[in-house]
Design an enzyme around this catalytic site. Structure first.
Site, short mmCIF file in Angstrom:
data_model
loop_
_atom_site.label_atom_id
_atom_site.label_comp_id
_atom_site.label_asym_id
_atom_site.label_seq_id
_atom_site.Cartn_x
_atom_site.Cartn_y
_atom_site.Cartn_z
N LYS A 24 0.81 -1.28 -0.04
CA LYS A 24 -0.01 0.06 -0.12
C LYS A 24 0.83 1.21 0.09
CE LYS A 24 -2.99 -2.60 2.86
NZ LYS A 24 -3.53 -2.68 4.46
N GLU A 68 8.02 2.38 -5.67
CA GLU A 68 7.91 1.94 -3.97
C GLU A 68 8.13 3.18 -3.20
OE1 GLU A 68 6.95 -0.06 -1.58
OE2 GLU A 68 8.70 -1.80 -1.69
N ASP A 69 7.50 2.93 -1.93
CA ASP A 69 7.75 3.97 -1.07
C ASP A 69 8.99 4.15 -0.44
OD1 ASP A 69 7.55 1.60 0.44
OD2 ASP A 69 5.93 2.44 1.75
N ASP A 123 14.37 -0.64 2.16
CA ASP A 123 14.99 -0.72 3.07
C ASP A 123 16.24 -2.09 3.06
OD1 ASP A 123 15.25 -0.58 6.13
OD2 ASP A 123 13.65 -2.15 6.34
N PHE A 171 12.63 4.57 12.04
CA PHE A 171 11.16 4.08 11.42
C PHE A 171 10.37 5.24 11.24
CE2 PHE A 171 7.28 2.09 10.89
CZ PHE A 171 7.66 0.88 10.09
N ASP A 221 3.71 3.68 6.55
CA ASP A 221 2.62 3.59 7.88
C ASP A 221 3.46 2.96 8.95
OD1 ASP A 221 3.15 0.90 6.67
OD2 ASP A 221 1.84 0.38 8.17
N ARG A 235 -0.56 6.83 7.19
CA ARG A 235 -0.15 7.00 5.81
C ARG A 235 -0.44 8.10 5.05
NH1 ARG A 235 1.18 1.90 3.96
NH2 ARG A 235 0.27 0.04 5.00
P1 IMP Z 1 12.50 -4.05 2.37
O1 IMP Z 1 12.09 -5.44 1.63
O2 IMP Z 1 13.24 -4.44 3.48
O3 IMP Z 1 13.43 -3.03 1.37
O4 IMP Z 1 11.07 -3.26 2.80
C1 IMP Z 1 10.38 -2.38 1.88
C2 IMP Z 1 9.23 -2.36 2.77
O5 IMP Z 1 9.12 -2.19 4.31
C3 IMP Z 1 8.65 -0.88 2.39
O6 IMP Z 1 7.55 -0.80 1.03
C4 IMP Z 1 7.97 -0.51 3.58
O7 IMP Z 1 6.43 -0.89 3.54
C5 IMP Z 1 8.52 -1.03 4.48
N1 IMP Z 1 9.37 -0.04 5.56
C6 IMP Z 1 10.95 0.13 5.49
N2 IMP Z 1 11.15 0.87 6.28
C7 IMP Z 1 10.27 1.57 6.68
C8 IMP Z 1 9.89 2.53 7.45
O8 IMP Z 1 10.78 3.25 7.93
N3 IMP Z 1 8.47 3.00 8.01
C9 IMP Z 1 7.53 2.32 7.29
N4 IMP Z 1 7.62 1.33 6.50
C10 IMP Z 1 8.90 0.87 6.12
MG MG Z 2 5.01 -1.21 2.60
#
Ligand code: IMP
Ligand code: MG
Length: 180
Positions: A42, A98-99, A102, A151, A158, A164
């Site tokens: 989302k 993507e938002d 991470d 975070f 979110d 959001r």
């Molecule tokens: P990744 O697979 O670890 O790169 O994670 C990406 C997803 O983790 C993103 O689409 C976010 O939904 C979530 N995410 C990572 N860091 C944060 C944060 O600081 N706040 C909220 N969501 C996060």
């Molecule tokens: Mg997410």
């Protein structure tokens, strides 16, 4: 809601400038091509909505939803498809929106999936990035704003599905990070 935010990390002006800049880069790169833009739900929905209006290229829009954090502030690494795209990406130029990146696990999975489906090209754009947290090597093709290893919520991001709609990006007051 706004009183739950302890500190704003990325303000509205900085976000607007980033969207504008990336929109121009994408418009330039795909000038005479056709694009399939896939928003990752989302979290990606607000950035997606802002960005596509800055992209002056013929494009189709689709969305995909994958599981990520749940109610925890640490990534599990597990990626599950909750909603798939409807558009056939075979032979298409795909752009994943993507938002935040991470660990990089989510986008690595989706990129490989699109390549496996025969996409001609797969590129990645993310509004925010925490490069210090990568578990797999992954770099966005269009880089948004780097944020510290904290975070954050807002602009689509979110905590426990809340915040959001906060228009900027900030850190919650510590007591708000307790799972309810
Ligand atoms: P990744 O697979 O670890 O790169 O994670 C990406 C997803 O983790 C993103 O689409 C976010 O939904 C979530 N995410 C990572 N860091 C944060 C944060 O600081 N706040 C909220 N969501 C996060
Ligand atoms: Mg997410």
């Amino acid at each position: 809601m706004n009183t739950d935010i302890e500190r704003v990390i990325v303000g509205k002006d900085e976000i607007d400038k980033m969207v504008e800049r990336i929109g121009k880069e994408i418009t330039r790169d795909y000038k005479d091509k056709e694009l399939v833009i896939i928003g990752i739900l989302k979290g990606g929905f607000i950035f997606m909505a802002d960005l596509v209006r800055k992209i002056d290229v013929n494009c189709k829009i689709d969305f995909m939803s994958v599981s990520s954090y749940g109610a925890s502030t640490k990534s599990t690494g597990a990626v599950k498809i909750i909603k798939d795209v409807d558009i056939d990406v075979n032979g298409k130029n795909v752009l994943l929106v993507e938002d935040i990146i991470d660990t990089g696990l989510t986008l690595t999975y989706i990129r490989d999936l699109m390549e496996g489906r025969g996409a001609q090209s797969v590129k990645i754009v993310s509004a925010f990035d925490k490069p210090s947290r990568r578990k797999v090597e992954l770099k966005a093709d269009y880089e948004g704003i780097q944020v510290p290893d904290e975070f954050i919520v807002g602009y689509g991001l979110d905590f426990n599905n809340f915040y959001r709609n906060f228009p900027e990006v900030g850190v919650l007051r510590p007591e708000k990070y307790i799972k309810k």
